[in-house]
Design a protein around this motif. Structure first.
Motif, PDB file in Angstrom:
ATOM      1  N   ALA A   7      -6.485 -26.937  37.623  1.00 16.19           N
ATOM      2  CA  ALA A   7      -6.369 -28.461  37.008  1.00 16.19           C
ATOM      3  C   ALA A   7      -5.110 -29.020  37.449  1.00 16.19           C
ATOM      4  O   ALA A   7      -3.992 -28.257  37.381  1.00 16.19           O
ATOM      5  CB  ALA A   7      -6.661 -27.988  35.490  1.00 16.19           C
ATOM      6  N   ASP A   8      -5.065 -30.276  37.305  1.00 18.64           N
ATOM      7  CA  ASP A   8      -3.839 -31.047  37.246  1.00 18.64           C
ATOM      8  C   ASP A   8      -3.117 -30.962  36.026  1.00 18.64           C
ATOM      9  O   ASP A   8      -2.001 -31.386  35.995  1.00 18.64           O
ATOM     10  CB  ASP A   8      -4.027 -32.252  38.001  1.00 18.64           C
ATOM     11  N   ASP A   9      -3.848 -31.000  34.990  1.00 19.21           N
ATOM     12  CA  ASP A   9      -3.383 -31.448  33.706  1.00 19.21           C
ATOM     13  C   ASP A   9      -3.375 -30.038  32.734  1.00 19.21           C
ATOM     14  O   ASP A   9      -4.584 -29.595  32.807  1.00 19.21           O
ATOM     15  CB  ASP A   9      -3.935 -32.710  33.170  1.00 19.21           C
ATOM     16  N   ALA A  10      -2.540 -29.857  31.821  1.00 20.36           N
ATOM     17  CA  ALA A  10      -2.741 -28.571  30.991  1.00 20.36           C
ATOM     18  C   ALA A  10      -3.910 -28.941  29.784  1.00 20.36           C
ATOM     19  O   ALA A  10      -4.404 -28.100  29.547  1.00 20.36           O
ATOM     20  CB  ALA A  10      -1.489 -28.565  30.108  1.00 20.36           C
ATOM     21  N   ASP A  11      -4.021 -30.257  29.551  1.00 21.21           N
ATOM     22  CA  ASP A  11      -5.379 -30.508  28.608  1.00 21.21           C
ATOM     23  C   ASP A  11      -6.578 -30.270  29.235  1.00 21.21           C
ATOM     24  O   ASP A  11      -7.727 -29.490  28.520  1.00 21.21           O
ATOM     25  CB  ASP A  11      -5.199 -32.099  28.106  1.00 21.21           C
TER      26      ASP A  11
END
Length: 124
Positions: free
Chosen positions: A68-72
């Protein structure tokens, strides 16, 4: 003195050419492995569902299921996997992306879930 006609340069030039070709082939092979045969999953922007682990990253008993690019996005994938009974954790790679890790025996099921399918492999 006998003339060598420039043949004394042929050996080193052939050696350098072969080293260059070998370096190019190795570079191409390493780039192919690091691509990880990723596939952009359905449902989340910035999520890659992985087909295999890169050679330069070792997670021991864990295997990468998604990137994933984002922690969310990674947290959402972990929540989805937890609801399916799959234990998952995450790690930050050297490039700043977050890899979702699961145990090796559950990796195929986790990848199907992360890609938007059902745990049994049938489309949701």
């Amino acid at each position: 003195m006998p003339s060598s006609g420039g043949w004394y340069l042929a050996g080193p030039m052939i050696a350098f050419a072969l080293i260059g070709v070998l370096a190019g082939v190795l570079r191409w092979g390493i780039d192919r492995d690091s691509a990880m045969d990723d596939w952009d999953g359905d449902g989340w922007d910035g999520l890659d569902v992985l087909a295999g682990a890169p050679l330069d990253e070792d997670y021991g008993l864990l295997a990468p299921a998604a990137l994933a690019d984002d922690a969310d996005v990674a947290a959402e994938v972990r929540r989805l996997l937890r609801e399916a009974g799959i234990r998952a954790t995450e790690a930050v790679r050297h490039d700043g992306r977050i890899v979702v890790l699961v145990f090796s025996d559950e990796v195929e099921r986790a990848r199907r879930l992360a890609a938007g399918g059902s745990p049994e492999g049938h489309p949701a």
